[in-house]
Design an enzyme around this catalytic site. Structure first.
Site, PDB file in Angstrom:
ATOM      1  N   LYS A   1       0.813  -1.228   0.000  1.00 53.52           N
ATOM      2  CA  LYS A   1       0.000   0.000   0.000  1.00 53.52           C
ATOM      3  C   LYS A   1       0.841   1.270   0.000  1.00 53.52           C
ATOM      4  O   LYS A   1       0.420   2.311  -0.498  1.00 53.52           O
ATOM      5  CB  LYS A   1      -0.943   0.003   1.201  1.00 53.52           C
ATOM      6  CG  LYS A   1      -2.023  -1.067   1.148  1.00 53.52           C
ATOM      7  CD  LYS A   1      -3.050  -0.778   0.079  1.00 53.52           C
ATOM      8  CE  LYS A   1      -4.209  -1.774   0.117  1.00 53.52           C
ATOM      9  NZ  LYS A   1      -5.105  -1.598  -1.041  1.00 53.52           N
TER      10      LYS A   1
ATOM     11  N   GLU B   1      -9.463   6.043   3.209  1.00 58.94           N
ATOM     12  CA  GLU B   1     -10.283   4.998   3.816  1.00 58.94           C
ATOM     13  C   GLU B   1      -9.355   3.833   4.090  1.00 58.94           C
ATOM     14  O   GLU B   1      -8.300   3.711   3.457  1.00 58.94           O
ATOM     15  CB  GLU B   1     -11.396   4.568   2.853  1.00 58.94           C
ATOM     16  CG  GLU B   1     -10.976   3.519   1.812  1.00 58.94           C
ATOM     17  CD  GLU B   1      -9.916   4.004   0.834  1.00 58.94           C
ATOM     18  OE1 GLU B   1      -9.771   5.227   0.657  1.00 58.94           O
ATOM     19  OE2 GLU B   1      -9.201   3.151   0.257  1.00 58.94           O
TER      20      GLU B   1
ATOM     21  N   SER C   1       1.521  -9.778  -0.660  1.00 57.52           N
ATOM     22  CA  SER C   1       1.271  -8.331  -0.672  1.00 57.52           C
ATOM     23  C   SER C   1       1.541  -7.665   0.668  1.00 57.52           C
ATOM     24  O   SER C   1       1.791  -6.468   0.724  1.00 57.52           O
ATOM     25  CB  SER C   1      -0.160  -8.066  -1.123  1.00 57.52           C
ATOM     26  OG  SER C   1      -1.067  -8.758  -0.286  1.00 57.52           O
TER      27      SER C   1
END
Lengths: 401, 291
Positions: A94, A116, A383
């Site tokens: 991210k 968010e 991830s």
């Protein structure tokens, strides 16, 4: 349309075939136009790209390794590599997008950032980027997700961000997105919304994909160096779809490379028990885009379930919807139990505790390997790392810490 | 598809405002009648199905009797991202009480048996899509719906929607916001039918203490490019605010304030009368402003 043109997608209106677009209240259209224009400049601006790349290298720790998973490879008779986004600073992919959009916010002269978050990884990444770049950060998070991801809530607060609990609707990711959009409509003149996945109104699906494509570009280079050829199959979990599109995109035109996404299969196949948009969802318009949506026959978006907060979302990025319709990528379900098994498998065989999200990719590995011949090369995207999930996994398995 | 389907509704030769695509539309005749009387329109919003669809029928009929000129009926939706807490809670109540698109259309038919008040759907696009665009337009027109205002469908995404609604004789109302640049205002004005909705503040629906200070200038700028009447909404709740806004535009929309009243009085058997009384006060304040 065919995959040959894929690198030109989306079109000027933000369309991937019949998916994507911009379905937002009128107030936001000028802001989206502004972001689209600023991003178009940044995309080809050497100073912007250099700064982005430098931060990814010196701060995030890129390139992340491509680890040969010797034990898994032995077990399944394929050459299995792991793309180690879990080793990014903050513990997941991210951060790539958060840095990219944070730099864009500086160009837009917006000092206030909203985001968010579901699992909290995007919230932590955004809070981190904001601390680094001197921006003020507000993160919306469903109260159900806050309960599941308490360590990340505290991490965001340590990083100076304000975490705002969302108690409406299903109290998960989609409700956090609604609240972030409401904040943005209200404060659009001073605020940039760092959307965390490759979804929402144009240009977000394109922009987030581009910032995340560093994953696939590195993996491509690394596998060529290690094996002298392209992989046979790519595997990643798909919530909104940013880690998977980041891995897939640089390979889309390499038609010999198969791509498989793992959706959250939850606890069953009834609506409400899972987040498998391609296996129970249908065409709809939700939170700014056209895509597959989990909805009832009256067009009401239904609640979803997944053991992993980061995959617990009723829709999916429009480029995935397009890739699926074009049969360029294939999507499979991974149940909660399979994902937990995947977490244990990777931890015990390779010494890597993956995030519950990433564990969905590992969870389907035993069946996905059958799609390629013995000795074939598979790249799995890890991830994120599982530290944030340790308490939740213990709770699920009845272990008191 | 061509960009400007049905773009024939420009200024008519007398310079008046026309909705010539939909000649018999109740919204158009309402504005014609009000203009002749030099009055402004008062438009009330409620969420259909809150607390029940039966109550919605009574609320609309009574509000019309109390002097409300046009009524916006919200189609309840699970994720109303342009709405504040009051309207979101109303959607949740309506959905919990079993409201569906089919049920809302049925309520419109029952209203039409008792009232000729112009009716406008205020909706997110997904429930309409799920019902089927063509079928929705046909059923809504047959039930007696006069207009539709899609919250999350900018005209460039809604070519097909505009074509289908216009063919069915339903006026599509566009929204313009304080952030909307001039060229886009022109486009929205060109595409809008019935009236042009000015979202007078940044943010979601909901009550606010003050009207924005630049309201007059903003509305003047919009009226300079608009062919349809300009009506002002978002955050207007008191008769004083409504009267002030009516001084600038050709109509005023109040929603959340009435929705909150419905939330508070939902169980009272006199609900329709209580809400209609308040709506009547707002209407009177708007009608007292001379056009």
């Amino acid at each position: 349309m065919g995959v040959a043109r894929s690198s030109q997608l989306p079109d000027a209106a933000g369309r991937f075939g019949r998916y994507g677009g911009r379905y937002v209240p009128e107030t936001l259209i000028p802001a989206l136009d502004e972001i689209t224009a600023a991003y178009a400049k940044a995309r080809t601006d050497r100073a912007f790209q250099t700064r982005f790349t430098t931060i990814l290298k010196d701060f995030v720790g890129r390139p992340t390794p491509l680890t040969f998973a010797a034990n898994l490879s032995k077990r399944y008779g394929r050459r299995i590599y792991l793309k180690r986004e879990d080793l990014c600073h903050t513990g997941a992919h991210k951060i790539n997008n958060a840095i990219g959009q944070g730099l864009l916010a500086l160009r837009l002269k917006k000092k206030r950032i909203i985001a968010e978050t579901g699992a909290g990884q995007h919230g932590v990444a955004t809070a981190t980027a904001c601390a680094l770049l001197g921006l003020k950060c507000h993160v919306y998070m469903g109260t159900e997700d806050m309960r599941r991801q308490q360590p990340n809530v505290f991490r965001m607060r340590l990083l100076g961000a304000e975490v705002i609990g969302v108690d409406s609707g299903t109290r998960t990711l989609k409700d956090a997105v609604n609240e972030a959009l409401r904040d943005w409509v209200t404060n659009v003149e001073t605020t940039h919304y760092i959307l965390g996945s490759a979804l929402g109104p144009h240009p977000y699906p394109m922009m987030v994909r581009d910032f995340q494509s560093v994953i696939g570009r590195e993996a491509r280079k690394q596998i060529l160096a290690a094996e002298g050829r392209l992989p046979d199959l790519l595997l990643a979990c798909v919530g909104g779809g940013s880690n998977s599109i980041g891995l897939f995109h640089p390979f889309i035109r390499d038609t010999t490379v198969r791509m498989v996404g793992a959706e959250a299969g939850g606890t069953g196949s009834e609506l409400g028990q899972h987040a498998a948009r391609f296996d129970g969802g249908s065409y709809g318009i939700f939170q700014g885009m056209a895509s597959y949506v989990l909805q009832n026959s009256d067009g009401q978006v239904v609640g979803t379930h997944s053991v992993s907060a980061g995959l617990d979302y009723a829709s999916i990025g429009p480029e995935h919807a397009w890739l699926r319709d074009e049969r360029r990528a294939d999507y499979v379900r991974c149940s909660d139990d399979q994902a937990l098994a995947g977490l244990h498998l990777l931890a015990e065989t390779e010494g890597i505790i993956p995030a519950l999200e990433s564990a969905h990719a590992i969870g389907v590995l035993p069946e996905v390997v059958k799609r390629v011949r013995k000795g074939a090369i598979i790249v799995v995207n890890v991830s994120g790392r599982g530290d944030k999930d340790v308490a939740e996994v213990a709770r699920k398995e009845g272990v008191e810490l | 598809m061509k960009a400007h389907v049905g773009a024939s509704a420009r200024k008519t030769e007398d310079g008046g405002r026309s909705t010539s695509d939909v000649p018999t539309n109740r919204i158009a005749s309402c504005f014609t009648r009000l203009r002749a009387a030099r009055k402004k329109a008062f438009i009330a919003y409620i969420c259909a199905g809150d607390p029940t669809l039966d109550a919605t029928v009574e609320l609309v009929v009574e509000m019309a009797k109390a002097g409300v000129d046009i009524i916006e009926l919200g189609i309840p939706y699970s994720d109303p991202m342009a709405d504040g807490p009051a309207n979101q809670a109303a959607c949740e109540r309506a959905l919990a009480a079993g409201a569906t698109v089919r049920g809302v259309l049925d309520a419109v038919r029952r209203i039409r048996a008792r009232s000729d008040v112009p009716l406008l759907f205020f909706t997110y696009i997904n429930p309409v899509l799920a019902y089927g665009l063509e079928r929705f337009a046909a059923d809504a027109a047959a039930a007696g719906v006069d207009g539709i205002l899609p919250l999350d469908l900018p005209p460039e995404e809604g070519r097909e929607f505009l074509r289908v609604m216009r063919a069915a004789g339903i006026a599509n109302v566009c929204l313009s916001a304080p952030t909307t640049p001039l060229a886009r205002k022109r486009m929205l004005a060109r595409e809008s039918r019935g009236f042009l909705y000015y979202v007078c503040r940044l943010g979601v629906t909901g009550e606010r203490a003050e009207l924005p200070s630049d309201l007059g200038a903003q509305v003047r700028a919009l009226k300079a490019v608009a062919t349809a009447p300009v009506c002002i909404g978002f955050g207007i709740s008191t008769p004083e605010q409504a009267a002030l806004a009516a001084g600038f535009g050709e109509g005023v929309i109040v929603g959340s304030h009435l929705v909150r009243l419905i939330e508070r009085e939902g169980r009272d058997p006199r609900l329709a009368h209580i809400v209609a009384e308040r709506a009547g006060e707002l209407a009177a304040a708007v009608h007292a402003v001379k056009g």
